[in-house]
Design a protein around this motif. Structure first.
Motif, mmCIF file in Angstrom:
data_model
loop_
_atom_site.group_PDB
_atom_site.id
_atom_site.type_symbol
_atom_site.label_atom_id
_atom_site.label_comp_id
_atom_site.label_asym_id
_atom_site.label_seq_id
_atom_site.Cartn_x
_atom_site.Cartn_y
_atom_site.Cartn_z
ATOM 1 N N THR A 89 0.741 -1.148 0.139
ATOM 2 C CA THR A 89 -0.095 0.018 0.036
ATOM 3 C C THR A 89 0.734 1.211 0.021
ATOM 4 N N TYR A 90 2.155 1.266 -0.179
ATOM 5 C CA TYR A 90 2.961 2.518 -0.331
ATOM 6 C C TYR A 90 2.533 3.046 -1.511
ATOM 7 N N ASN A 123 2.970 5.308 8.225
ATOM 8 C CA ASN A 123 1.636 4.484 8.345
ATOM 9 C C ASN A 123 1.724 3.074 7.688
ATOM 10 N N LYS A 124 2.923 2.426 7.441
ATOM 11 C CA LYS A 124 3.001 1.312 6.599
ATOM 12 C C LYS A 124 3.816 0.310 7.254
ATOM 13 N N SER A 125 3.563 -0.965 7.229
ATOM 14 C CA SER A 125 4.129 -1.983 8.070
ATOM 15 C C SER A 125 5.423 -2.221 7.547
#
Length: 458
Positions: free
Chosen positions: A174-175, A192-194
Motif C-alpha cells: 500500500t505504499y 503508517n506502513k508496515s
C-alpha cells in the motif's frame, strides 16, 4: 461419453466473445476434445437455440444466443472496466470468463510439465511476428549500439521508483508512489506502513540495482535467479535460509484451484529446464514473456516467485537497451486474472493482453523521460565504473574537500594521460552536484551520505 459440464463451458466461452471459429474454440477449451466431437456439441447447443451460427466452411463463427450469458458477461466486464482500459482479445475475454467463476465452480488442477516441455525455443512462440514487431517499435531506443545496460543506467533513478512501486503494488503493497520515492531517494520510511511493506520496496531497489549494475554478468542462469530471489525475499520469509534456494515442500496458490508441483527433484529439474529454454530464445520480448509465464507457473521458490519473474523479464530488455517493463498502471486484478488463466488453464492469451498493454505504456513513459535527458556523455559512459567507484569511495570514507581532491588525483593517474584532466573534472563536478535525490547512483547508503555531507559542508 459426454461430460455434462462440457456444453455449459462451450456455451460460456462463446458468450464471452464476439464470435469464435471452431479452431479458436479448440484452443480455448479447458479440456481435450476432438474436432468432430466439438462439432456435435455445437450442433446440440444450436438445436437448443443456445447459440447461433454465421458463415460457412472456414468462415463459420459461433455466437451466443442466450440472454442470461450476456448478463453474466456484463458482470464479468464490470470487474475490469472501472480500473482498467486494457483491451482484450476474443481469446482473452473467453479466459477471463472462465477464471472469473467462483473457485467452487472451477476444476482443481495440478502442474502440467508438458506445458513447459512442449515449448521449443525459436520454433514455438507465445508472441506472434506482428506482436514482436510492435513491441520492438515501442521499445526501440537510440542506445541500441551502446554497451548492455546503457539505457537502464540513464533512467535508473526513475526506474528504481517505478518498478519497485509497481511490482510491490501488484503484491498488495500500500505504499504510494511518493512514499516509495521518499524511501528510495531519502531513506525515509512511511510512518503508517508496515515494516514488511517497507522491506519489500527496499528489496526491489537492491534487486534492480543488481540487474542494472551487473548487466554484463546476469542472464538466464542459476547465479542470477537465485541471487535475484535472495535480494527480493530478504527478511520477508519465515525461514531466512529459504532466500535464494529452491522450494522443498508443497505450496498452494491463494484464490486459485491450481496446486503447484511438490516434489523437490522435479521442481529443480523444471527450474533448470526453464532457464535452459529461456537462454536459447533469441527474441528479447519472447524471452521476457516466457519467464513471466513459466516461472510463476512452476513456483520454484517458497514465495516471491512473481516478483522474481517481473524483474527477470527486464534482463533481455536491459541487455538489448530496450525500454524496460515496469508494469505502470496495470491493475492488480487484471494481472491476477491473467496469471489464473496460466495456472488453471495453461492459456496465455489473457496475460498476453496485459503484457502488451503494459509494455506499450512503459516504453512511452521512458521515451519521454529519456528525451528530457539529452544526449549521453560518451566520456562518462566510457568510465562509468571508474567514476562510480571513485565517488562511492570518497563518500564512504567521509572525505572532506581537501582529502577528496588528493584521492581524485590518485585515481586519475590510473587512466591514460590524455583522459586524466577530464576525469578529475567529472569527479569533482559529481561530488559538487551530489544531493539526497541522486546519491543512489553510486550505491551509497543514506547514513553514509549524511555523514559525508556533514564533513563536506563543514
Amino acid at each position: 461419453m459426454e461430460n455434462r459440464d462440457e456444453p455449459q463451458l462451450i456455451k460460456e466461452i462463446i458468450a464471452s466473445s464476439d464470435g469464435l471459429g471452431i479452431e479458436q474454440l479448440l484452443k480455448l477449451l479447458p479440456f481435450q476434445i476432438e474436432k468432430r466431437a466439438l462439432q456435435r456439441r455445437l450442433k446440440g447447443l444450436r438445436e437448443k437455440n443456445l447459440i447461433q451460427v454465421k458463415g460457412k466452411a472456414r468462415s463459420t463463427r459461433y455466437y451466443t444466443n442466450a440472454p442470461e450469458q450476456t448478463q453474466d458477461l456484463g458482470r464479468i466486464k464490470s470487474i475490469e472496466e472501472p480500473q482498467s482500459t486494457i483491451p482484450l482479445s476474443e481469446e482473452g475475454k473467453a479466459i477471463l470468463a472462465l477464471v472469473s467463476h467462483p473457485e467452487t465452480q472451477r476444476t482443481p488442477v495440478g502442474y502440467d510439465r508438458s506445458f513447459l516441455e512442449n515449448y521449443r525455443p525459436n520454433i514455438d512462440s507465445y508472441l506472434s511476428i506482428e506482436e514482436k514487431q510492435k513491441l520492438a517499435q515501442w521499445g526501440k531506443t537510440r542506445d541500441n549500439e551502446q554497451p548492455a545496460g546503457t539505457y537502464a543506467r540513464e533512467i535508473l533513478n526513475r526506474l528504481l521508483i517505478d518498478l519497485s512501486w509497481n511490482s510491490s503494488r501488484l503484491e498488495g503493497n500500500t505504499y504510494s508512489l511518493l512514499d516509495t520515492e521518499l524511501l528510495i531517494h531519502e531513506g525515509q520510511a512511511a510512518n503508517n506502513k508496515s515494516p514488511r511493506e517497507t522491506q519489500m520496496i527496499l528489496n526491489h531497489k537492491e534487486a534492480i540495482e543488481f540487474l542494472v549494475e551487473s548487466s554484463d554478468e546476469v542472464g538466464f542462469n542459476r547465479y542470477t535467479f537465485l541471487n535475484l530471489h535472495a535480494l527480493l525475499s530478504n527478511n520477508l520469509l519465515p525461514n531466512p535460509a529459504a532466500s535464494g534456494r529452491l522450494r522443498t515442500f508443497g505450496v498452494g496458490i491463494t484464490n486459485s484451484v491450481y496446486t503447484p508441483l511438490g516434489i523437490p527433484q522435479l521442481i529443480e529439474e523444471s527450474f533448470d529446464l526453464i532457464l535452459a529454454k529461456a537462454s536459447q530464445i533469441q527474441n528479447p520480448f519472447e524471452q521476457a514473456f516466457f519467464v513471466l509465464v513459466q516461472l510463476p507457473y512452476l513456483q520454484p521458490f517458497d514465495d516471491v516467485n512473481k516478483r522474481v519473474s517481473r524483474l527477470a523479464a527486464n534482463i533481455p530488455l536491459n541487455r538489448h537497451n530496450l525500454a524496460p517493463l515496469s508494469f505502470i498502471d496495470v491493475p492488480e486484478e487484471s494481472y491476477i486474472k491473467g496469471m489464473l488463466g496460466i495456472y488453471e488453464l495453461n492459456h496465455i492469451e489473457l496475460f498476453k493482453d496485459v503484457f502488451l498493454w503494459a509494455y506499450e505504456r512503459s516504453a512511452l513513459r521512458y521515451s519521454t523521460i529519456r528525451q528530457s535527458l539529452g544526449e549521453p556523455d560518451l566520456f562518462r559512459m566510457k568510465y562509468r565504473e571508474e567514476i562510480r567507484s571513485a565517488v562511492g569511495f570518497i563518500v564512504s570514507k567521509a572525505m572532506g574537500k581537501a582529502e577528496a581532491s588528493k584521492a581524485v588525483k590518485v585515481e586519475a593517474q590510473k587512466l591514460p594521460k590524455e583522459d586524466q584532466s577530464k576525469f578529475t573534472e567529472v569527479i569533482e563536478t559529481e561530488l559538487l552536484g551530489l544531493h539526497e535525490g541522486n546519491f543512489v547512483r553510486y550505491r551509497i547508503k543514506p547514513s553514509e551520505y549524511s555523514f559525508w555531507k556533514t564533513k563536506w559542508d563543514s
